[in-house]
Enzyme design. Structure first.
Site, PDB file in Angstrom:
ATOM      1  N   ASP A 126       0.838  -1.202   0.000  1.00  0.00           N
ATOM      2  CA  ASP A 126       0.000   0.000   0.000  1.00  0.00           C
ATOM      3  C   ASP A 126       0.873   1.252   0.000  1.00  0.00           C
ATOM      4  O   ASP A 126       2.088   1.202   0.188  1.00  0.00           O
ATOM      5  CB  ASP A 126      -0.997  -0.012   1.160  1.00  0.00           C
ATOM      6  CG  ASP A 126      -0.334   0.041   2.523  1.00  0.00           C
ATOM      7  OD1 ASP A 126       0.483   0.953   2.739  1.00  0.00           O
ATOM      8  OD2 ASP A 126      -0.641  -0.809   3.380  1.00  0.00           O
ATOM      9  N   ILE A 127       0.259   2.375  -0.209  1.00  0.00           N
ATOM     10  CA  ILE A 127       0.981   3.626  -0.415  1.00  0.00           C
ATOM     11  C   ILE A 127       1.812   4.033   0.794  1.00  0.00           C
ATOM     12  O   ILE A 127       2.848   4.706   0.676  1.00  0.00           O
ATOM     13  CB  ILE A 127      -0.022   4.745  -0.796  1.00  0.00           C
ATOM     14  CG1 ILE A 127       0.713   5.944  -1.387  1.00  0.00           C
ATOM     15  CG2 ILE A 127      -0.882   5.136   0.395  1.00  0.00           C
ATOM     16  CD1 ILE A 127      -0.211   6.947  -2.041  1.00  0.00           C
TER      17      ILE A 127
END
Length: 254
Positions: A126-127
């Site tokens: 994820d970011i």
């Protein structure tokens, strides 16, 4: 085997069976079939959508095998702030890090235009996470790592802060992280979770549900302050600097 005739309940698409056997991805299978590079029980099959029984013998012609050996796999040390897949407004996809400037080490191979064609991420981060991110043209590798029955380990270093009243995560909750939690009603597979130091845990998983580690930590009162993937199977991040990438060599195992 049958072509345009209606298949019985015991048959399935040849491309699907090839994918299930780990010969290639379904997209690659359709490409090989269309080019006449697939044999079923010794006979060349060229018709897309061909149905076969699950017990047939399938083999690839030499041209297809040669093409598979040329498929590219790349490891990236993803920084925080990059998305793994499709770009989101205001953020860059990690694949843009794969350019001439960012290649790491003295590798025999340099980046070619065709190396980016069909390059897909395998096992997203994820970011807000960083570390080892794989991109590959090889559908077999994707199935091996993130397929439903994958046994490939993924290792993460997770910096945490315990929010509970005990001051430190109780052993009973550490046991829950190892086995006993579920996400959206689905029980998680056993994991290996242990302390590295007073604020870092090592997670070793054989699955990778969306934001799984963060959700696991939340359930036992842990706040995730940092998350880094450092290994997939036998492939470790090693000394690859943040934001840099390199080709996976032929002799490297995953």
């Amino acid at each position: 085997m049958s072509g345009k005739k209606e298949a019985s309940n015991s048959t399935l698409r040849l491309s699907k069976l090839m994918s299930e056997r780990g010969l290639c991805s379904r997209r690659e299978a359709d490409e090989y079939i269309a080019k006449g590079l697939v044999r079923v029980n010794g006979e060349i099959v060229k018709e897309l959508g061909t149905k076969v029984t699950p017990d047939v013998r399938i083999s690839l012609e030499a041209e297809a095998l040669k093409k598979q050996k040329k498929l590219v796999t790349i490891i990236v040390n993803k920084p925080i702030g990059y998305v793994s897949g499709q770009p989101e407004p205001g953020y860059e996809p990690a694949i843009r890090l794969i350019n001439d400037r960012n290649q790491f080490g003295q590798q025999k191979r340099i980046l070619q235009r065709g190396d980016l064609q069909g390059l897909a991420v395998i096992g997203r981060l994820d970011i807000d996470s960083q570390g080892l991110l794989l991109f590959s043209q090889d559908g077999r590798l994707a199935k091996k790592i993130i397929g439903e029955n994958s046994e490939i380990e993924k290792e993460y270093i997770v910096r945490v802060h315990y929010l509970g009243p005990e001051g430190r995560l109780p052993d009973s909750k550490l046991k829950l992280l190892n086995h006993g939690l579920s996400i959206e009603g689905q029980a998680l597979l056993p994991a290996k979770v242990e302390w590295i130091n007073e604020d870092q845990l090592r997670f070793i998983l054989k699955e990778g549900k969306k934001r799984q580690i963060r959700k696991m930590c939340e359930q036992v009162g842990l706040q995730v302050k940092g998350l880094k993937r450092v290994r997939i199977g036998k492939l470790a991040l090693g000394k690859l600097p943040e934001g840099r990438w390199r080709f996976i060599e032929e002799d490297e195992e995953i």
